[in-house]
Write a protein that holds these residues in place. Sequence first.
Motif, PDB file in Angstrom:
ATOM      1  N   LEU B  96       0.424  -6.710   6.058  1.00  0.00           N
ATOM      2  CA  LEU B  96       0.681  -7.771   7.026  1.00  0.00           C
ATOM      3  C   LEU B  96      -0.520  -8.698   7.062  1.00  0.00           C
ATOM      4  CD1 LEU B  96       2.225  -5.728   9.971  1.00  0.00           C
ATOM      5  CD2 LEU B  96       3.411  -6.944   8.147  1.00  0.00           C
ATOM      6  N   ALA B 101       1.721 -12.243  11.577  1.00  0.00           N
ATOM      7  CA  ALA B 101       1.890 -10.907  10.985  1.00  0.00           C
ATOM      8  C   ALA B 101       3.021 -10.899   9.964  1.00  0.00           C
ATOM      9  CB  ALA B 101       2.138  -9.857  12.062  1.00  0.00           C
ATOM     10  N   GLU B 102       2.979 -11.872   9.081  1.00  0.00           N
ATOM     11  CA  GLU B 102       3.947 -11.873   7.993  1.00  0.00           C
ATOM     12  C   GLU B 102       3.635 -10.753   7.021  1.00  0.00           C
ATOM     13  OE1 GLU B 102       4.028 -16.743   8.110  1.00  0.00           O
ATOM     14  OE2 GLU B 102       3.734 -15.695   6.214  1.00  0.00           O
ATOM     15  N   GLN B 103       4.635 -10.387   6.239  1.00  0.00           N
ATOM     16  CA  GLN B 103       4.426  -9.340   5.258  1.00  0.00           C
ATOM     17  C   GLN B 103       4.279  -9.963   3.878  1.00  0.00           C
ATOM     18  OE1 GLN B 103       6.894  -5.946   5.719  1.00  0.00           O
ATOM     19  NE2 GLN B 103       5.609  -4.736   4.354  1.00  0.00           N
TER      20      GLN B 103
END
Lengths: 113, 114
Positions: B96, B101-103
């Motif tokens: 993340l 909090a993108e993956q």
Amino acid sequence: AQSVTQPDARVTVSEGASLQLRCKYSYSGTPYLFWYVQYPRQGLQLLLKYYSGDPVVQGVNGFEAEFIKSNSSFHLRKASVHWSDSAVYFCAVRNTGYQNFYFGKGTSLTVIP
Amino acid sequence: SVLLYQKPNRDICQSGTSLKIQCVADSQVVSMFWYQQFQEQSLMLMATANEGSEATYESGFTKDKFPISRPNLTFSTLTVNNARPGDSSIYFCSSLGGADAEQFFGPGTRLTVL
């Protein structure tokens, strides 16, 4: 339990045509929703995401998706596809407080020039 | 964003052998994830690895078969023990990052077990 369904394993469209790739999710809480694209022999790249607010979210390369809570859907759309859009597209859902993603099985898009 | 690098890009090994897949992030990340993808299938989460603690495995994946190390905040190693043809797939590391909090995903390691 969370799950994501992409009912269309393969989609073929002509270049310049409009596109919709379907995604339905099963989730008991408030989901975070994502669309990823995977080009051949590459990792996943984020196209767009929905966390809250406007249910229509814009992504890269002209893609957009609409979150419809009543239908538990998050379909991906593009007004006019290009041959370079040929790839596999994955819809994913994530718990707001948990880090694990759950992916659909993907839709393989072929754009015919 | 977070850039993730994996080594090797691909590997071919014999049944019964073990191999290691390395993942390096260009910045410190709290958690690293490992996914398995069979051809034309979705990604399956294998385990979550935090620095200095034992990895947490998902159903169907075990520490004995897929031990994971996470010695610091930028590095993780996935080992495939006693490799079998059924382990042939692509393995991705992920983490993340970013304000939302993108993956992010590494490019993947394509494993073929003969």
